[in-house]
Structure formats: C-alpha cells, structure tokens
Motif scaffolding. Sequence first.
Motif, PDB file in Angstrom:
ATOM      1  N   GLY A   1      33.375  31.274  52.791  1.00  0.00           N
ATOM      2  CA  GLY A   1      33.873  30.636  54.000  1.00  0.00           C
ATOM      3  C   GLY A   1      35.338  30.277  53.811  1.00  0.00           C
ATOM      4  N   GLY A   2      36.114  31.174  53.263  1.00  0.00           N
ATOM      5  CA  GLY A   2      37.523  30.916  52.937  1.00  0.00           C
ATOM      6  C   GLY A   2      37.763  31.422  51.534  1.00  0.00           C
ATOM      7  N   THR A   3      37.538  30.515  50.567  1.00  0.00           N
ATOM      8  CA  THR A   3      37.637  30.957  49.175  1.00  0.00           C
ATOM      9  C   THR A   3      36.310  30.709  48.467  1.00  0.00           C
ATOM     10  OG1 THR A   3      38.537  28.823  48.524  1.00  0.00           O
ATOM     11  CG2 THR A   3      40.140  30.578  48.989  1.00  0.00           C
TER      12      THR A   3
ATOM     13  N   ARG B   1      40.955  40.071  45.469  1.00  0.00           N
ATOM     14  CA  ARG B   1      40.671  39.341  46.714  1.00  0.00           C
ATOM     15  C   ARG B   1      41.604  38.137  46.894  1.00  0.00           C
ATOM     16  NH1 ARG B   1      36.187  41.317  49.405  1.00  0.00           N
ATOM     17  NH2 ARG B   1      34.771  42.514  48.123  1.00  0.00           N
ATOM     18  N   GLY B   2      42.892  38.435  46.914  1.00  0.00           N
ATOM     19  CA  GLY B   2      43.863  37.404  47.283  1.00  0.00           C
ATOM     20  C   GLY B   2      44.432  36.588  46.147  1.00  0.00           C
TER      21      GLY B   2
ATOM     22  N   ARG C   1      50.296  41.239  47.243  1.00  0.00           N
ATOM     23  CA  ARG C   1      49.889  41.712  48.585  1.00  0.00           C
ATOM     24  C   ARG C   1      48.958  42.911  48.556  1.00  0.00           C
ATOM     25  NH1 ARG C   1      55.516  41.413  51.699  1.00  0.00           N
ATOM     26  NH2 ARG C   1      54.663  43.218  52.761  1.00  0.00           N
ATOM     27  N   VAL C   2      48.835  43.580  47.402  1.00  0.00           N
ATOM     28  CA  VAL C   2      48.061  44.834  47.362  1.00  0.00           C
ATOM     29  C   VAL C   2      46.743  44.632  46.612  1.00  0.00           C
ATOM     30  CG1 VAL C   2      48.066  47.225  46.541  1.00  0.00           C
ATOM     31  CG2 VAL C   2      50.161  46.215  47.471  1.00  0.00           C
ATOM     32  N   PRO C   3      45.590  44.685  47.315  1.00  0.00           N
ATOM     33  CA  PRO C   3      44.302  44.482  46.647  1.00  0.00           C
ATOM     34  C   PRO C   3      44.114  45.444  45.479  1.00  0.00           C
ATOM     35  CG  PRO C   3      44.018  44.463  49.024  1.00  0.00           C
ATOM     36  CD  PRO C   3      45.439  44.863  48.766  1.00  0.00           C
ATOM     37  N   GLY C   4      43.754  44.878  44.325  1.00  0.00           N
ATOM     38  CA  GLY C   4      43.458  45.691  43.140  1.00  0.00           C
ATOM     39  C   GLY C   4      44.657  45.982  42.274  1.00  0.00           C
ATOM     40  N   MET C   5      45.884  45.721  42.775  1.00  0.00           N
ATOM     41  CA  MET C   5      47.075  46.128  42.007  1.00  0.00           C
ATOM     42  C   MET C   5      47.240  45.252  40.758  1.00  0.00           C
ATOM     43  SD  MET C   5      50.966  46.657  43.329  1.00  0.00           S
ATOM     44  CE  MET C   5      52.310  46.895  42.171  1.00  0.00           C
ATOM     45  N   ALA C   6      47.572  45.908  39.641  1.00  0.00           N
ATOM     46  CA  ALA C   6      47.747  45.188  38.376  1.00  0.00           C
ATOM     47  C   ALA C   6      49.170  45.376  37.855  1.00  0.00           C
ATOM     48  CB  ALA C   6      46.755  45.706  37.343  1.00  0.00           C
ATOM     49  N   VAL C   7      49.683  44.337  37.217  1.00  0.00           N
ATOM     50  CA  VAL C   7      51.011  44.412  36.602  1.00  0.00           C
ATOM     51  C   VAL C   7      50.929  43.808  35.200  1.00  0.00           C
ATOM     52  CG1 VAL C   7      52.467  44.357  38.669  1.00  0.00           C
ATOM     53  CG2 VAL C   7      51.624  42.214  37.739  1.00  0.00           C
ATOM     54  N   TYR C   8      51.781  44.303  34.317  1.00  0.00           N
ATOM     55  CA  TYR C   8      51.862  43.728  32.976  1.00  0.00           C
ATOM     56  C   TYR C   8      52.414  42.312  33.065  1.00  0.00           C
ATOM     57  CZ  TYR C   8      51.130  48.421  31.203  1.00  0.00           C
ATOM     58  OH  TYR C   8      50.589  49.652  30.926  1.00  0.00           O
TER      59      TYR C   8
ATOM     60  N   ILE D   1      33.857  42.029  35.126  1.00  0.00           N
ATOM     61  CA  ILE D   1      34.078  40.583  35.229  1.00  0.00           C
ATOM     62  C   ILE D   1      33.857  39.985  33.835  1.00  0.00           C
ATOM     63  CG2 ILE D   1      33.402  38.443  36.416  1.00  0.00           C
ATOM     64  CD1 ILE D   1      34.358  40.698  38.337  1.00  0.00           C
ATOM     65  N   LEU D   2      34.795  39.147  33.379  1.00  0.00           N
ATOM     66  CA  LEU D   2      34.664  38.506  32.067  1.00  0.00           C
ATOM     67  C   LEU D   2      34.281  37.034  32.194  1.00  0.00           C
ATOM     68  CD1 LEU D   2      37.914  39.975  30.469  1.00  0.00           C
ATOM     69  CD2 LEU D   2      35.583  40.710  29.955  1.00  0.00           C
ATOM     70  N   SER D   3      34.523  36.466  33.375  1.00  0.00           N
ATOM     71  CA  SER D   3      34.174  35.057  33.584  1.00  0.00           C
ATOM     72  C   SER D   3      33.841  34.851  35.062  1.00  0.00           C
ATOM     73  CB  SER D   3      35.354  34.160  33.186  1.00  0.00           C
ATOM     74  OG  SER D   3      35.228  32.893  33.799  1.00  0.00           O
ATOM     75  N   VAL D   4      32.613  34.394  35.340  1.00  0.00           N
ATOM     76  CA  VAL D   4      32.232  34.175  36.748  1.00  0.00           C
ATOM     77  C   VAL D   4      32.964  32.933  37.275  1.00  0.00           C
ATOM     78  CG1 VAL D   4      30.317  33.886  38.366  1.00  0.00           C
ATOM     79  CG2 VAL D   4      29.993  35.263  36.308  1.00  0.00           C
ATOM     80  N   ALA D   5      33.044  31.898  36.433  1.00  0.00           N
ATOM     81  CA  ALA D   5      33.741  30.668  36.860  1.00  0.00           C
ATOM     82  C   ALA D   5      35.199  30.976  37.204  1.00  0.00           C
ATOM     83  CB  ALA D   5      33.665  29.624  35.752  1.00  0.00           C
ATOM     84  N   GLY D   6      35.791  31.918  36.477  1.00  0.00           N
ATOM     85  CA  GLY D   6      37.192  32.284  36.705  1.00  0.00           C
ATOM     86  C   GLY D   6      37.445  32.942  38.049  1.00  0.00           C
ATOM     87  N   LEU D   7      36.360  33.340  38.739  1.00  0.00           N
ATOM     88  CA  LEU D   7      36.535  33.979  40.056  1.00  0.00           C
ATOM     89  C   LEU D   7      36.738  32.943  41.161  1.00  0.00           C
ATOM     90  CD1 LEU D   7      33.677  36.656  39.868  1.00  0.00           C
ATOM     91  CD2 LEU D   7      36.138  37.069  39.646  1.00  0.00           C
ATOM     92  N   ALA D   8      36.508  31.676  40.841  1.00  0.00           N
ATOM     93  CA  ALA D   8      36.654  30.622  41.858  1.00  0.00           C
ATOM     94  C   ALA D   8      38.042  30.723  42.484  1.00  0.00           C
ATOM     95  CB  ALA D   8      36.461  29.255  41.214  1.00  0.00           C
ATOM     96  N   GLY D   9      38.079  30.636  43.819  1.00  0.00           N
ATOM     97  CA  GLY D   9      39.375  30.651  44.503  1.00  0.00           C
ATOM     98  C   GLY D   9      39.736  32.005  45.097  1.00  0.00           C
ATOM     99  N   ILE D  10      38.986  33.071  44.748  1.00  0.00           N
ATOM    100  CA  ILE D  10      39.277  34.350  45.407  1.00  0.00           C
ATOM    101  C   ILE D  10      38.785  34.273  46.854  1.00  0.00           C
ATOM    102  CG2 ILE D  10      39.178  35.692  43.246  1.00  0.00           C
ATOM    103  CD1 ILE D  10      36.418  36.771  44.158  1.00  0.00           C
ATOM    104  N   ASP D  11      39.310  35.136  47.710  1.00  0.00           N
ATOM    105  CA  ASP D  11      38.877  35.130  49.106  1.00  0.00           C
ATOM    106  C   ASP D  11      37.401  35.503  49.190  1.00  0.00           C
ATOM    107  OD1 ASP D  11      41.449  34.592  49.859  1.00  0.00           O
ATOM    108  OD2 ASP D  11      41.943  36.677  50.350  1.00  0.00           O
TER     109      ASP D  11
END
Length: 393
Positions: free
Chosen positions: A329-331, A73-74, A181-188, A295-305
């Motif tokens: 309401g944004g992030t 999510r962004g 730019r691509v939701p879900g895309m992962a890179v090493y 999810i490994l950390s809920v706090a770590g999700l802060a800032g996603i859209d």
Amino acid sequence: MPVTVRVVDPVEWSTDSVRLTRYAFQPSPAELDTERELVRAKTYARFSRTHVLYEDGAARATAMVWRMRQHVRGRLLPMGGIGGVATDPAARRGGRARTLLTAVLADMRDQGQVVSTLYPFRPSFYERFGYAGLAQERRVRIAPAALLPLLRLDLPGEVTLHRQTEVAGEIQRFETELAARVPGMAVYDDPDGELLATQTPEWAAVARLDGRVTGYLRYTITEHGADLDAHRFLYRDPVTRSLLLAWVARHTDQVASAVLPLPPGETPETWTADADLTVETKVAPMTDAAPMARILSVAGLAGIDAGPGELTVRVDDPLIGGVYSLSGGGTLTVTPGGTPTAELTGHGLAALVYGALDPAELALRGYGSVDEPAAATLRSLFPATTSHLVAHF
Ligand SMILES: CC(C)(COP(=O)(O)OP(=O)(O)OC[C@H]1O[C@@H](n2cnc3c(N)ncnc32)[C@H](O)[C@@H]1OP(=O)(O)O)[C@@H](O)C(=O)NCCC(=O)NCCS
C-alpha cells in the motif's frame, strides 16, 4: 584434506585467484604478469571481495563479489554482483564451486548486501542457490543510414567524443543518477568512476543538455565496414536518445551496422520512418547468459515500492528461510512471524520481487505453493515489471 574458503588480499588475488580466472576466461596459454595484476588487485580490492577455496594450501576455486547498488522497486539496495567464478580444471565437478558459493552467499549477507545478481554459466546451477532468472537485454542492429533524418532535426544540446577512461567520473555519476529511475539497473559503489578508468579503452559519445550529462553511448568500432558495437546506450529522455542516434547516423559511410542495447519497452521501429533493423535477444550458456537475482535479506527489502495487500509467507531457503508478514500500500513493510498462508522458495520470492514471474507460475516451476487468493495478493503487492540490470560483470 583440509578445505578453507576465505577472502584474499591483493597479493593472493594477483597469484592464486588470477591463475584460476585467467585459465577459465582468457585465451591461453599466456604469461601472467603478477606485478601488473597486483596493481589491478589493489584497485579492485576497494570495490570487491574475492574468495578463494584452498585445499591443503592450494587454490582450487575462486569467486569475486562486486559491491554494487541496484534499483529494486524504487530503492537502491546494496547488491553483491558475483563474477569470475572459476575452478581449477583438475578439480572441477567435485562440488568446489558449490562449497565456495555457499560461503560467498553467507558473506554477502553478513556484509549487509540485500540482493545479489550474476550472469550464470548455467542457470540451473544457480537456481539451486536461490537465484531466479531476469529478462535478457535486447539489442537492435540498425543500419546507420536509417537514422540520417535525425541529423536534419534542430536538436538542443551537444555530443562530444572521448575515451571512456577520460570521462569515467562523469559517466559514473550519470549512471548512478539514472539508476535511481531505471528498475533493475545496477551500478558499482564507485562514485568517481575509478574502476571504469582502469578498463580497456572504449569510445564514449557523451550527450549534454544545458551543460549537464543526459546520456552516453559507449562503443567500439570492430572494423571499417563492420559494426559500431555499443556496450552502453543510456539516456535520460527521448531528446537525448535522438542526439545519440544522430551521432550514430554520422557513421553511415564507415560501418554497416550499429548494435545498441535497448531498455525494456524501447521501440526502435518508431525512431525514424523507413527504418531497416532487427531486434535481437540471444540467450546461450556461457557466452550470452540472461542475468539472475537472489534475495539475501527479507528484512532488507523493507521500503521498496509495494501495491496494496497483506500476506504472511513461509520462505523455504537455507539463507533467508523463515516466516514473514508482508504488507504494502505504498512501500513494503516486513515483520517476522505470523501464520503463513503461502509458501515460497528463495527463488520464488526473488521472481516476485523482481517482477519476473506471475504468482500463478510459481507452483509450476517448483518455486512455491500459492493458492488463488494468495496469488492475487502477491500480484497486487509485487506487480509485474521488467528489470534492466545494465551492468555486466
Ligand atoms: C563453472 C565452474 C566454475 C564449475 O566449477 P565446479 O567446481 O566444477 O562446480 P561443482 O563441482 O560445484 O558443480 C558443477 C557440477 O558438478 C557436479 N558435481 C558436484 N560434485 C560432483 C561429484 N562429486 N562428482 C560428479 N559431479 C559432481 C555438480 O552437481 C554440478 O553439476 P550439476 O549442476 O549438473 O549438478 C567450472 O566448470 C569452471 O571454472 N568453468 C570455467 C569458467 C566458468 O565458466 N565460470 C563461470 C562463469 S562466472
């Protein structure tokens, strides 16, 4: 029997871990070249952590975690990509993989990874570890002749052919850019493509517009008259897509079909008139698994859209259990504590964050207890979306 789970060094990787993964994943019996494996182990050790479960000093089970980043999510979040999970055949079905994974999950969290993904041998096994299923990648099987009209277009840019090992750095940098730019895309976490450079050679048809990489097709030709089998078909824009499809068209009198992975929402039937194609999605345990995420950390999700809304949830999970107040309401803002009005399991939260399930489905799946007002807020905070993991490991 003393049981320990620990992260191994390259020497132990090249003997203990590889012995187990070779048996599990490669044609066998086969000789193990430990010197060659040690060279590989030293490279891999810079990008991953390998865990081994020992019993009385004997290696019984192993798992590898790649250090990756994933678009959630962004935001590109630190992600642990689990692969190479294997137990000694004599020790299987005794709970070793379970013990190992419990340790691996805690280690990923301690390493600062916020999410984790994997391709399961059996989804129900990983569901019990808090992983939720994501969409499976679709593929199009198309006769290259259907794409010949694209060769008559006056397309800007150019396509050049390489071994992927020769352009690994350029490809990796392009993928990292695209992942934003691509939701879900992962890179090493491998900015210069060192890992890609060590992999089995494949062809890389690289598209450039104004000298800049804007897409690429990574493939093998299985046999004359058979398939052009692409493992990556990535492009920044429709012009690049057309450039790469025109490259495929050049194989009309060489292969019967091209098989190309598709991003969500792509409609190959609109690429040319008179197309003759099949869109395939295969899901099967072991060979064609759909990915899963945790999810490994809920706090770590802060800032996603996150869309508008505020809600306090209780998460029931051995790793991330607790009460969290979420507001969007944004992030997303995450504050520990509050009075919960909804209950979610670990996989319930993952399914919402990755947009894989509607909140109304959670109770049906045993992923939580959410009444209609809470479901409406969660739907607004985490609108449905489709993740495209792209990476395979
Ligand atoms: C997949 C694999 C890693 C599982 O390892 P394992 O050590 O046998 O796994 P576990 O024992 O922890 O769990 C496997 C099953 O045994 C069951 N089990 C656990 N303890 C048990 C016991 N004491 N008696 C009987 N069954 C038991 C588990 O419940 C689980 O079954 P379930 O999911 O239906 O409940 C192993 O079969 C393997 O190496 N396969 C080949 C490689 C592979 O496919 N790897 C995964 C892809 S990354």
